[in-house]
Design a protein around this motif. Sequence first.
Motif, PDB file in Angstrom:
ATOM      1  N   LEU A   1      -1.033   8.074 -13.845  1.00  0.00           N
ATOM      2  CA  LEU A   1      -0.240   8.348 -12.635  1.00  0.00           C
ATOM      3  C   LEU A   1      -1.042   9.173 -11.638  1.00  0.00           C
ATOM      4  N   ARG A   2      -1.800  10.117 -12.186  1.00  0.00           N
ATOM      5  CA  ARG A   2      -2.578  10.985 -11.299  1.00  0.00           C
ATOM      6  C   ARG A   2      -3.675  10.189 -10.587  1.00  0.00           C
TER       7      ARG A   2
ATOM      8  N   ASP B   1       5.715   3.295 -14.497  1.00  0.00           N
ATOM      9  CA  ASP B   1       5.644   2.916 -13.096  1.00  0.00           C
ATOM     10  C   ASP B   1       4.812   1.637 -13.036  1.00  0.00           C
TER      11      ASP B   1
ATOM     12  N   GLY C   1      -4.467   6.174  -4.153  1.00  0.00           N
ATOM     13  CA  GLY C   1      -3.536   5.465  -3.266  1.00  0.00           C
ATOM     14  C   GLY C   1      -3.215   4.065  -3.758  1.00  0.00           C
TER      15      GLY C   1
ATOM     16  N   ILE D   1      -0.422   3.167  -5.064  1.00  0.00           N
ATOM     17  CA  ILE D   1       1.022   2.877  -5.093  1.00  0.00           C
ATOM     18  C   ILE D   1       1.506   2.324  -3.756  1.00  0.00           C
TER      19      ILE D   1
ATOM     20  N   GLU E   1      12.880  13.877  -0.994  1.00  0.00           N
ATOM     21  CA  GLU E   1      11.914  14.470  -1.929  1.00  0.00           C
ATOM     22  C   GLU E   1      12.597  15.104  -3.135  1.00  0.00           C
TER      23      GLU E   1
ATOM     24  N   ASP F   1      -2.148   8.173  -7.778  1.00  0.00           N
ATOM     25  CA  ASP F   1      -1.878   9.061  -6.652  1.00  0.00           C
ATOM     26  C   ASP F   1      -3.148   9.325  -5.857  1.00  0.00           C
TER      27      ASP F   1
END
Length: 607
Positions: free
Chosen positions: A428-429, A297, A435, A437, A565, A432
């Motif tokens: 990635l965590r 990502d 914030g 992203i 989702e 998340d």
Amino acid sequence: MLRAPFLAMYRTHSCNDLRKEHVGQSVTLCGWVNTNRDHHGVIFIDLRDREGVTQIVFRPEENGDVAEASHKLRGEDVVQISGRVDSRLPGTENAKLATGDIEVIASELKVLNKADVPPFPLDDPKVNEDLRLEHRYLDLRTGPMQRNLKLRHRVAKTTRDYLDERGFLEIETPVLSNPTPEGARDFLVPSRLNPGTFYALPQAPQQYKQLLQVAGLEKYFQIARCFRDEDLRADRQPEFTQIDIEASFIAEQDIQDLIEGLLVRIFRESRGVEIPVPFPRMTFEDAMNRYGSDKPDTRFGIELVDVGNVFRESQFKVFRAVLDGGGVLKALNAKGAAAALSKEQLKKWEEWVKTEFGAKGLAYIKWSAGSAAEGSPFAGWESPIVKFFSDTEKAALAERMGFAEGDVLFFGADKWESACEVLGRVRLRCADLLGFIPADALNFLWVTDFPLLAFSPEESKHVAVHHPFTRPKTEDLPLLEAGEYRKVRAVAYDVVLNGMELGGGSIRIHERDLQAKIFTVLGVGPEEQQHKFGHLLKAFSFGAPPHGGIALGLDRLVMLIAGAESIREVIAFPKNNRGVDLMTNSPVEIDFKQLREVYIQSTAKKG
Ligand code: ASP
């Protein structure tokens, strides 16, 4: 959006057609009663069809009988209404509705079918998913689901147009076929006419599309249904749809250009955005090293850094053992995460990487803001392991990682792939949690140069990373000959969007001997090769052209464009996450007689 041009005998317009210029016209509409309101004896209904909603008014003073009958209308009744288009009274217009300037004054009402009270309110976004799936035909009446299915149609249509314009032929391949080695379990279908034998539903039309190249069709595509018997997750279904492509006399770059063009068209036509091309390219090795993932990502920056050099001579035994044993030491600086990550949370994260990824632990250093003490730059470092670090190591680490007050540093010490993977998940965590992203970013990327083979400890043999038909890089053929299997790279590529794999493909092997060699390396002996892949090997000996292809997951693509989702939101009749269709109750037990006809004796009871 085009209006439905086909209205036939029942109606003159759709429920989204009428505007101010129609005032005075006589019209007939059909649809479902969306809502009904009684305003001092005057009934108003919102009539809904696939295209939209139109307000209908039943005035007792104009058409007494019809107005009387309208009192009996209930939500979801199916009706045909004729009447006159009128302007709404000034101040009662509805700017949110395309037909909001007008209403239809009903003069005729025909109830085509009465409806029972639906099991859930169709406009409630919070309805339990099982209830929705059980009554999917009602769920699909709702605005969001209709939008998703229209979007799916648009994406499929754009794909067909685009590929047709480029000379690709849409060719169907069998659904009753042979097992395909795509890495999942097959669904099997017993053959009544050939006792004791089975078809497998295709995990992908891989061999057929290659055989179509041997057959000289040159450019093939199919919006193909694929079947994989795997454990289900939010974005998996036992049957799913791929945009499947294969072409002859084509190189990796050609396929990537083709797919970039396709995605540009799809995003333009379905979402009205221009995506920039060419997409960046990153090798598998780079992706793992920098992002700890083969589908990175790239919407946010924090990257993994190798800090092996800092600790090469360290007194800290855990790091040293990994480094001396040929492993790697990577670190990740979660900038500004200290405030958001308490000690308890960090403990939980450690448990998470242990249970989920089999990691031995998750070493970290937390440096709370404002904790640096005068004269002792590292005094604020909270960590169970820093006591083993020398000041030189600490200084070198802080400098290499740009580690500052307010940050949390994570370590991954393990074999290369495992260390990268665990930190990749932590990355990635963190994003998340913090914030990082950006909401609307669309970051496309090609990941290339995947390894051809991986070693499976469970099967104690080599397995294909993509599939066994993938071509090794020409420059790596000597490594294959030398038995250095893990070092051989494949001409394989994945297209990634926002950390999700949209699709993947490869240039294929088209030479019989090379294909047989790869089967052998994969532990498929000559007899099994003949039995399972004899048709392909034989075909390759009759002039197979160089060829390659790719497949994109249509469900996932539509899900991303729709902002949904789960892929269940973009499939008309999906299975739930236990593989069950709650509407039809499939899969079902089959009675003894029917089983006997296909020579099957069941030993299982439905659990
Ligand atoms: N058959 C492959 C898959 O389903 C895609 C490809 O190699 O074209 O993943």
